[in-house]
Design a protein around this motif. Structure first.
Motif, PDB file in Angstrom:
ATOM      1  N   THR A  58       0.197  -1.038   0.360  1.00 14.32           N
ATOM      2  CA  THR A  58       0.019  -0.032  -0.073  1.00 14.32           C
ATOM      3  C   THR A  58       1.245   0.963  -0.504  1.00 14.32           C
ATOM      4  O   THR A  58       0.551   2.263  -0.079  1.00 14.32           O
ATOM      5  CB  THR A  58      -0.998   0.199   1.827  1.00 14.32           C
ATOM      6  N   HIS A  75      -0.162 -10.489   0.132  1.00  7.96           N
ATOM      7  CA  HIS A  75       0.759 -10.019   0.649  1.00  7.96           C
ATOM      8  C   HIS A  75       1.850  -9.873   0.482  1.00  7.96           C
ATOM      9  O   HIS A  75       2.670 -11.148   0.273  1.00  7.96           O
ATOM     10  CB  HIS A  75       0.182  -9.582   1.875  1.00  7.96           C
ATOM     11  N   ASP A  96      -5.307   3.098  -1.569  1.00 11.59           N
ATOM     12  CA  ASP A  96      -6.654   2.212  -1.148  1.00 11.59           C
ATOM     13  C   ASP A  96      -6.296   0.727  -2.318  1.00 11.59           C
ATOM     14  O   ASP A  96      -6.564   1.099  -2.917  1.00 11.59           O
ATOM     15  CB  ASP A  96      -8.138   2.625  -1.499  1.00 11.59           C
ATOM     16  N   PRO A  97      -6.277  -0.392  -1.874  1.00 12.74           N
ATOM     17  CA  PRO A  97      -6.008  -1.980  -3.001  1.00 12.74           C
ATOM     18  C   PRO A  97      -7.192  -1.839  -3.604  1.00 12.74           C
ATOM     19  O   PRO A  97      -6.922  -1.877  -4.160  1.00 12.74           O
ATOM     20  CB  PRO A  97      -5.610  -2.522  -1.340  1.00 12.74           C
ATOM     21  N   GLU A  98      -7.958  -1.293  -2.847  1.00 10.25           N
ATOM     22  CA  GLU A  98      -9.642  -1.335  -3.341  1.00 10.25           C
ATOM     23  C   GLU A  98      -9.684  -0.741  -4.081  1.00 10.25           C
ATOM     24  O   GLU A  98     -10.440  -1.516  -6.112  1.00 10.25           O
ATOM     25  CB  GLU A  98     -10.520  -1.315  -2.371  1.00 10.25           C
ATOM     26  N   THR A  99      -9.166   0.426  -4.553  1.00  7.97           N
ATOM     27  CA  THR A  99      -9.593   1.378  -5.852  1.00  7.97           C
ATOM     28  C   THR A  99      -8.533   1.795  -6.218  1.00  7.97           C
ATOM     29  O   THR A  99      -8.635   2.192  -6.859  1.00  7.97           O
ATOM     30  CB  THR A  99      -9.913   2.168  -4.916  1.00  7.97           C
ATOM     31  N   GLY A 100      -6.904   1.615  -5.451  1.00 10.53           N
ATOM     32  CA  GLY A 100      -6.370   1.751  -6.446  1.00 10.53           C
ATOM     33  C   GLY A 100      -5.679   3.329  -6.643  1.00 10.53           C
ATOM     34  O   GLY A 100      -4.304   4.306  -7.118  1.00 10.53           O
ATOM     35  N   ARG A 101      -6.566   3.842  -5.249  1.00  6.97           N
ATOM     36  CA  ARG A 101      -6.286   6.077  -5.298  1.00  6.97           C
ATOM     37  C   ARG A 101      -5.603   5.828  -4.508  1.00  6.97           C
ATOM     38  O   ARG A 101      -5.922   5.384  -3.392  1.00  6.97           O
ATOM     39  CB  ARG A 101      -7.716   6.219  -5.291  1.00  6.97           C
TER      40      ARG A 101
END
Ligand code: CA
Length: 317
Positions: A58, A75, A96-101
């Motif tokens: 992250t 991970h 944010d690993p979910e959104t890549g933002r």
């Protein structure tokens, strides 16, 4: 007159530069932090890396540089890499690993300048050198991350951390150091097995007075238990604490009083602009909170605004 509340730079001046980089720590020092925080995780070769998670992906480019070195859960673990590898990574603002933002889009952009990871010893030396150069006494606030994970990997992170702190002159309660941990078993062990004389802070996850596991009627008992081995508590701000609801202040006032009666300091986390409703002012909010609750210090991503809040309380009649 009680001492003014201390400003603890949470992961450095992390609102302005990527968290836990030496640059963010130097900036925190210049911005007037009283203490600077270090989150600590072991590498494969037992170096103490300053990083918030036991994972790397992250806040670094590990997936690009070392593809395939992740575990089955996806991970990339700090503990699976030697320091010689970790030092090659670029560090950046938290993603944010979910959104890549970026988690905080208004902060330092991930595609900006290049930063790197560092070790606990590197940072202690930097802070001591800055103290010498500026004639300041800025302290350190290390946190042992996930000791049970480390133990599961056959490692004793606390022993390593205590040894490096000791080698840099952080040994007892007079030294400018608070050692923090969420794990009460580990923190007790640091006091009773390793006989550390450092100031110890018990971090508390969730809300001490709201969560079922901490029945409010047991609050006094919990504080008493912590006072057996620690010197302070680190309770979290909850979402409702920013509403300036009088009831929330009452909870904080009673917790702080209970802690003070047992000789514990209270250092809540984490004061940041992003937690406040649109249009609120962090300095005004923090100054009010400090004045009403009487806490002894606080973690903030904005050490400059933290220092300004303390000044504004001090200068008020
Ligand atoms: Ca921390």
């Amino acid at each position: 007159m009680p001492d003014p509340p201390i400003v603890i730079a949470h992961r450095g001046a992390s609102a302005y530069l990527p968290e836990h980089t030496l640059e963010a720590k130097a900036l925190a020092h210049a911005m007037g932090a009283d203490f600077i925080e270090q989150d600590l995780v072991l590498s494969r070769d037992d170096e103490i890396v300053v990083i918030h998670d036991i994972y790397l992906e992250t806040v670094t480019n590990v997936a690009n540089l070392f593809p395939g070195r992740n575990r089955e859960d996806g991970h990339y673990y700090v503990i699976d890499f030697d320091w010689a590898e970790l030092r090659q990574l670029d560090a950046h603002q938290r993603m944010d690993p979910e959104t890549g933002r970026a988690v905080y889009p208004d902060r330092h952009p991930p595609e900006g300048a290049t930063f790197h990871l560092h070790r606990l010893g590197d940072e202690l030396e930097l802070i001591q050198e800055l103290n010498r150069a500026k004639g300041k006494r800025v302290g350190v606030y290390p946190e042992i991350k996930n000791p049970s994970f480390h133990r599961g990997e056959g490692r004793d992170i606390s022993k390593r951390v205590l040894s490096v702190l000791n080698a840099h002159g952080y040994k007892d309660k007079n030294d400018l150091c608070y050692l923090q941990c969420f794990d009460p078993v580990e923190l007790k062990r640091i006091r009773t097995e390793y006989h550390s004389r450092l100031k110890l802070v018990q971090l508390i996850s969730g809300n001490l007075w709201r969560e079922a596991e901490f029945d409010p009627s047991n609050l006094g008992k919990t504080v008493l238990q912590i006072a057996q081995y620690a010197d302070g508590i680190g309770p979290p701000l909850g979402p409702s604490d920013t509403s300036e609801d009088e009831d929330d202040y009452l909870h904080w006032i009673s917790l702080t009083k209970l802690a003070h009666d047992r000789g514990l300091v209270v250092h809540p986390y984490t004061f940041k602009k992003e937690m406040l409703p649109e249009g609120s002012n962090l300095v005004t909010f923090t100054a009010n909170f400090l004045k009403r609750t009487g806490v002894d210090g606080f973690f903030t991503d904005f050490p400059d605004l933290g220092a300004e809040s303390v000044r504004s309380v001090r200068d008020q009649p």
